[in-house]
Design a protein around this motif. Structure first.
Motif, PDB file in Angstrom:
ATOM      1  N   PRO A  27      -2.179   4.583  -2.553  1.00 58.87           N
ATOM      2  CA  PRO A  27      -0.930   5.319  -1.892  1.00 58.87           C
ATOM      3  C   PRO A  27       0.288   4.405  -2.798  1.00 58.87           C
ATOM      4  O   PRO A  27       0.174   3.240  -3.270  1.00 58.87           O
ATOM      5  CB  PRO A  27      -0.888   3.939  -0.576  1.00 58.87           C
ATOM      6  N   ILE A  28       1.201   4.901  -2.942  1.00 56.78           N
ATOM      7  CA  ILE A  28       1.787   3.841  -4.321  1.00 56.78           C
ATOM      8  C   ILE A  28       3.526   4.082  -3.253  1.00 56.78           C
ATOM      9  O   ILE A  28       4.431   5.534  -3.373  1.00 56.78           O
ATOM     10  CB  ILE A  28       2.036   4.746  -6.128  1.00 56.78           C
ATOM     11  N   VAL A  29       4.848   3.052  -3.334  1.00 60.20           N
ATOM     12  CA  VAL A  29       5.076   3.290  -3.028  1.00 60.20           C
ATOM     13  C   VAL A  29       6.318   3.091  -3.527  1.00 60.20           C
ATOM     14  O   VAL A  29       7.445   3.329  -4.135  1.00 60.20           O
ATOM     15  CB  VAL A  29       5.683   2.636  -1.294  1.00 60.20           C
ATOM     16  N   ASN A  30       6.412   1.594  -4.371  1.00 57.53           N
ATOM     17  CA  ASN A  30       7.440   1.731  -5.777  1.00 57.53           C
ATOM     18  C   ASN A  30       6.408   1.226  -6.469  1.00 57.53           C
ATOM     19  O   ASN A  30       5.643   0.111  -6.537  1.00 57.53           O
ATOM     20  CB  ASN A  30       7.947   0.185  -5.249  1.00 57.53           C
ATOM     21  N   ALA A  31       6.583   2.503  -7.648  1.00 56.56           N
ATOM     22  CA  ALA A  31       5.605   2.629  -8.652  1.00 56.56           C
ATOM     23  C   ALA A  31       5.726   0.744  -9.475  1.00 56.56           C
ATOM     24  O   ALA A  31       7.148   0.340  -9.965  1.00 56.56           O
ATOM     25  CB  ALA A  31       5.392   3.002  -9.727  1.00 56.56           C
ATOM     26  N   GLY A  32       4.883  -0.276  -9.529  1.00 53.16           N
ATOM     27  CA  GLY A  32       4.637  -1.588  -9.960  1.00 53.16           C
ATOM     28  C   GLY A  32       3.888  -1.020 -11.731  1.00 53.16           C
ATOM     29  O   GLY A  32       3.082  -0.412 -12.038  1.00 53.16           O
ATOM     30  N   ASP A  41      -6.126  -3.879  -0.481  1.00 52.97           N
ATOM     31  CA  ASP A  41      -4.924  -3.024   0.199  1.00 52.97           C
ATOM     32  C   ASP A  41      -5.832  -1.825  -0.626  1.00 52.97           C
ATOM     33  O   ASP A  41      -5.206  -0.626  -0.568  1.00 52.97           O
ATOM     34  CB  ASP A  41      -4.033  -3.200  -1.415  1.00 52.97           C
ATOM     35  N   SER A  42      -6.651  -1.681  -1.248  1.00 51.70           N
ATOM     36  CA  SER A  42      -7.902  -0.573  -1.983  1.00 51.70           C
ATOM     37  C   SER A  42      -8.666  -0.274  -0.941  1.00 51.70           C
ATOM     38  O   SER A  42      -8.929   1.127  -0.705  1.00 51.70           O
ATOM     39  CB  SER A  42      -8.013  -0.867  -2.959  1.00 51.70           C
ATOM     40  N   ASN A  43      -8.416  -0.788   0.561  1.00 49.81           N
ATOM     41  CA  ASN A  43      -9.241  -0.487   1.648  1.00 49.81           C
ATOM     42  C   ASN A  43      -8.695  -0.017   2.657  1.00 49.81           C
ATOM     43  O   ASN A  43      -9.309   0.203   3.135  1.00 49.81           O
ATOM     44  CB  ASN A  43     -10.453  -1.743   1.782  1.00 49.81           C
ATOM     45  N   ASN A  44      -7.498   0.374   2.194  1.00 46.60           N
ATOM     46  CA  ASN A  44      -6.395   1.051   3.873  1.00 46.60           C
ATOM     47  C   ASN A  44      -7.093   2.257   4.473  1.00 46.60           C
ATOM     48  O   ASN A  44      -6.134   2.531   5.206  1.00 46.60           O
ATOM     49  CB  ASN A  44      -5.192   0.397   3.455  1.00 46.60           C
ATOM     50  N   GLY A  45      -8.117   2.922   3.566  1.00 42.73           N
ATOM     51  CA  GLY A  45      -8.413   4.221   4.442  1.00 42.73           C
ATOM     52  C   GLY A  45      -7.356   5.735   3.742  1.00 42.73           C
ATOM     53  O   GLY A  45      -7.365   6.917   3.940  1.00 42.73           O
ATOM     54  N   MET A  46      -6.095   4.700   3.027  1.00 41.96           N
ATOM     55  CA  MET A  46      -5.192   6.044   3.198  1.00 41.96           C
ATOM     56  C   MET A  46      -5.431   6.720   1.412  1.00 41.96           C
ATOM     57  O   MET A  46      -4.998   6.282   0.870  1.00 41.96           O
ATOM     58  CB  MET A  46      -3.704   5.557   3.197  1.00 41.96           C
ATOM     59  N   ASP A 134       9.146  -6.229   0.158  1.00 42.00           N
ATOM     60  CA  ASP A 134       8.582  -6.738   1.065  1.00 42.00           C
ATOM     61  C   ASP A 134       7.626  -6.508   1.816  1.00 42.00           C
ATOM     62  O   ASP A 134       6.573  -5.834   0.864  1.00 42.00           O
ATOM     63  CB  ASP A 134      10.120  -6.214   2.198  1.00 42.00           C
ATOM     64  N   LEU A 135       7.116  -6.341   3.614  1.00 43.41           N
ATOM     65  CA  LEU A 135       5.906  -6.259   3.480  1.00 43.41           C
ATOM     66  C   LEU A 135       5.609  -4.492   3.849  1.00 43.41           C
ATOM     67  O   LEU A 135       4.407  -4.416   3.447  1.00 43.41           O
ATOM     68  CB  LEU A 135       6.176  -6.182   5.456  1.00 43.41           C
ATOM     69  N   THR A 136       6.787  -3.755   3.299  1.00 49.72           N
ATOM     70  CA  THR A 136       6.162  -2.457   2.667  1.00 49.72           C
ATOM     71  C   THR A 136       5.737  -1.880   1.548  1.00 49.72           C
ATOM     72  O   THR A 136       5.392  -0.441   1.389  1.00 49.72           O
ATOM     73  CB  THR A 136       7.529  -1.175   3.443  1.00 49.72           C
ATOM     74  N   THR A 137       5.982  -2.724   0.738  1.00 50.93           N
ATOM     75  CA  THR A 137       6.380  -2.387  -0.387  1.00 50.93           C
ATOM     76  C   THR A 137       4.900  -2.847  -1.538  1.00 50.93           C
ATOM     77  O   THR A 137       4.412  -4.137  -1.327  1.00 50.93           O
ATOM     78  CB  THR A 137       7.472  -2.612  -1.974  1.00 50.93           C
ATOM     79  N   LEU A 138       4.430  -2.871  -2.262  1.00 51.74           N
ATOM     80  CA  LEU A 138       4.094  -3.415  -3.248  1.00 51.74           C
ATOM     81  C   LEU A 138       4.378  -3.977  -4.706  1.00 51.74           C
ATOM     82  O   LEU A 138       4.766  -3.125  -4.711  1.00 51.74           O
ATOM     83  CB  LEU A 138       2.052  -2.178  -4.603  1.00 51.74           C
ATOM     84  N   GLY A 139       4.817  -5.603  -4.345  1.00 53.46           N
ATOM     85  CA  GLY A 139       5.130  -6.214  -5.601  1.00 53.46           C
ATOM     86  C   GLY A 139       6.131  -6.700  -5.193  1.00 53.46           C
ATOM     87  O   GLY A 139       6.777  -6.141  -4.164  1.00 53.46           O
ATOM     88  N   VAL A 140       7.235  -6.458  -6.120  1.00 51.34           N
ATOM     89  CA  VAL A 140       8.737  -6.758  -6.146  1.00 51.34           C
ATOM     90  C   VAL A 140       9.070  -5.937  -6.792  1.00 51.34           C
ATOM     91  O   VAL A 140       8.594  -5.094  -7.522  1.00 51.34           O
ATOM     92  CB  VAL A 140       8.969  -8.058  -6.499  1.00 51.34           C
ATOM     93  N   SER A 141      10.874  -5.983  -6.874  1.00 52.42           N
ATOM     94  CA  SER A 141      11.300  -4.872  -7.126  1.00 52.42           C
ATOM     95  C   SER A 141      13.215  -5.245  -6.994  1.00 52.42           C
ATOM     96  O   SER A 141      12.962  -6.127  -6.603  1.00 52.42           O
ATOM     97  CB  SER A 141      11.897  -3.604  -6.897  1.00 52.42           C
ATOM     98  N   VAL A 142      14.097  -4.399  -8.412  1.00 52.79           N
ATOM     99  CA  VAL A 142      15.227  -4.593  -8.487  1.00 52.79           C
ATOM    100  C   VAL A 142      15.915  -4.344  -6.968  1.00 52.79           C
ATOM    101  O   VAL A 142      16.191  -2.704  -6.870  1.00 52.79           O
ATOM    102  CB  VAL A 142      15.361  -4.757  -9.604  1.00 52.79           C
ATOM    103  N   LYS A 143      16.622  -4.998  -6.296  1.00 46.61           N
ATOM    104  CA  LYS A 143      17.557  -4.561  -4.988  1.00 46.61           C
ATOM    105  C   LYS A 143      18.666  -4.778  -5.302  1.00 46.61           C
ATOM    106  O   LYS A 143      19.423  -4.173  -4.948  1.00 46.61           O
ATOM    107  CB  LYS A 143      16.705  -5.922  -4.254  1.00 46.61           C
ATOM    108  N   THR A 144      19.222  -5.593  -6.059  1.00 49.01           N
ATOM    109  CA  THR A 144      20.730  -5.516  -6.034  1.00 49.01           C
ATOM    110  C   THR A 144      20.497  -6.001  -7.626  1.00 49.01           C
ATOM    111  O   THR A 144      20.346  -6.812  -8.497  1.00 49.01           O
ATOM    112  CB  THR A 144      21.060  -7.034  -5.851  1.00 49.01           C
ATOM    113  N   LEU A 145      21.195  -5.207  -8.266  1.00 52.05           N
ATOM    114  CA  LEU A 145      21.970  -5.552  -9.708  1.00 52.05           C
ATOM    115  C   LEU A 145      23.366  -5.188  -9.860  1.00 52.05           C
ATOM    116  O   LEU A 145      24.007  -4.185  -9.545  1.00 52.05           O
ATOM    117  CB  LEU A 145      21.541  -4.231 -10.970  1.00 52.05           C
TER     118      LEU A 145
END
Length: 389
Positions: A27-32, A41-46, A134-145
């Protein structure tokens, strides 16, 4: 076989695993960038099929991973909203390289495990960068720019520390460990107009060399695997690996059909260091140049007349068949008794010699293959009259 003293042109490798048909992605939500999942994370079965992502999303994922450190840091000159990182440490490093590439001074005003906030050091500039997770993403990302307005060039970036300089120069120093601190300082000023202290460059170079020392050791640990790969790609080839000073003396045992010669110039240097020069030096060269065995024996007798112990020591330590012209085989079509060919070869591979051993061997292999190809083209142009040029 290549021998080294006491002391990665990249290659294309055939895929070990060939995928047939569709394959699955985690699963990839925000690609890092360079993100590797934890065991939990790898064993969540998704799992999701590639069809769950459109072409633009997959292309965006691949593009974000290609952040190569070039001379101008071209891949670090732009920040976009949604840009992802595996953690705040990677995000911090990116921001340092961004400040260097853009020649701007940005200030970190907040930092914790999940949040980073940067502003511009120039009064009145609205630049604002917020990176968080946040709890739904892997790693961190740019939220405000909020991007820069023309801030002008900065000549001293406090954010750019010695570790950032080390990261920038790592590949260059690996290729050329003799790259000087003053050259590092000059290149930073030339490319980025950065005024950096010599002490900071010295510390960066020290960190790089200490890191490379580990890569040199790691490269030696992988030598046997490298040899296995060479044997599989080159059937019927003899590949010998020896990491000790005694390895050279064992070549004749492991490879009995290999032709070995010693350099008379090096024999002279070592032998005369113990017994002195003068007349003995001249007699040694005459013995080496002897075309017949009888002539060599006469020259050896003259050496023994000067000092019997000296003559016996010479033939005990250095077998005449490896350095006297009278004993040289006719398979190698030359009668050279010194090492000029090898010295010329060493000069030819000078740049490669400073790399970790596998990278060095790969550079040498490619240089030789390219040279053979060029020579083959030249030979094919010879006129078919029975004679070479």
């Amino acid at each position: 076989m290549f021998a080294t003293e006491d002391y990665e042109l990249s290659i294309d490798v055939t895929d070990i695993v060939i995928h047939d048909g569709s394959f699955l992605l985690s699963p990839i939500v925000n690609a890092g960038t360079d993100y590797s999942e934890s065991e939990d994370d790898s064993n969540n079965g998704m799992v999701f099929s590639c069809s769950d992502y459109d072409t633009d999303e997959l292309e965006n994922f691949v593009t974000k991973k290609k952040r190569n450190i070039t001379e101008s840091l071209q891949h670090y000159k732009e920040i976009v909203k949604g840009m992802a990182f595996k953690d705040t440490a990677e995000a911090k490093q990116f921001c340092k390289l961004y400040a260097l590439a853009k020649k701007v001074e940005i200030v970190m005003v907040k930092s914790d495990k999940k949040r980073l906030r940067y502003t511009c050091a120039v009064d009145g500039c609205p630049f604002l960068l917020l990176i968080s997770g946040d709890l739904t993403t892997l790693g961190v990302s740019v939220k405000t720019l909020v991007d820069h307005i023309e801030c002008g060039t900065t000549y001293d970036y406090s954010l750019v520390d010695y570790s950032t300089i080390a990261l920038y120069f790592k590949d260059k120093l690996q290729s050329d460990p003799k790259y000087k601190v003053k050259e590092m300082k000059a290149d930073l000023h030339r490319v980025f107009e950065l005024n950096v202290s010599e002490a900071k460059c010295k510390r960066a170079k020290k960190e790089i060399l200490e890191s490379l020392e580990g890569s040199f050791v790691d490269s030696y640990n992988k030598l046997e695997v490298y040899a296995i790969e060479l044997r599989s790609c080159n059937p019927r080839s003899d590949i010998l690996i020896g990491l000790s000073k005694e390895a050279l003396s064992n070549v004749g045992t492991v490879l009995p059909e290999a032709y070995q010669r010693y350099c008379t110039r090096h024999i002279k240097a070592n032998w005369c260091k113990r017994w002195g020069k003068g007349e003995l030096k001249k007699l040694l060269w005459w013995a080496a140049w002897s075309s017949f065995i009888e002539e060599f024996e006469d020259q050896l007798q003259e050496i023994k007349e000067v000092n019997g112990e000296v003559g016996q020591d010479l033939i005990d330590k250095y077998p005449p068949k490896t350095w006297c012209r009278a004993y040289l085989d006719t398979v190698c079509k030359n009668q050279v008794v010194d090492n000029k060919f090898t010295e010329s070869f060493n000069a030819w591979i000078l740049e490669a010699r400073y790399k970790p051993i596998i990278g060095m061997l790969e550079d040498i292999r490619v240089k030789i293959m390219e040279r053979l190809a060029v020579k083959e083209v030249a030979v094919r142009k010879w006129k078919d009259d029975g004679f070479s040029p």
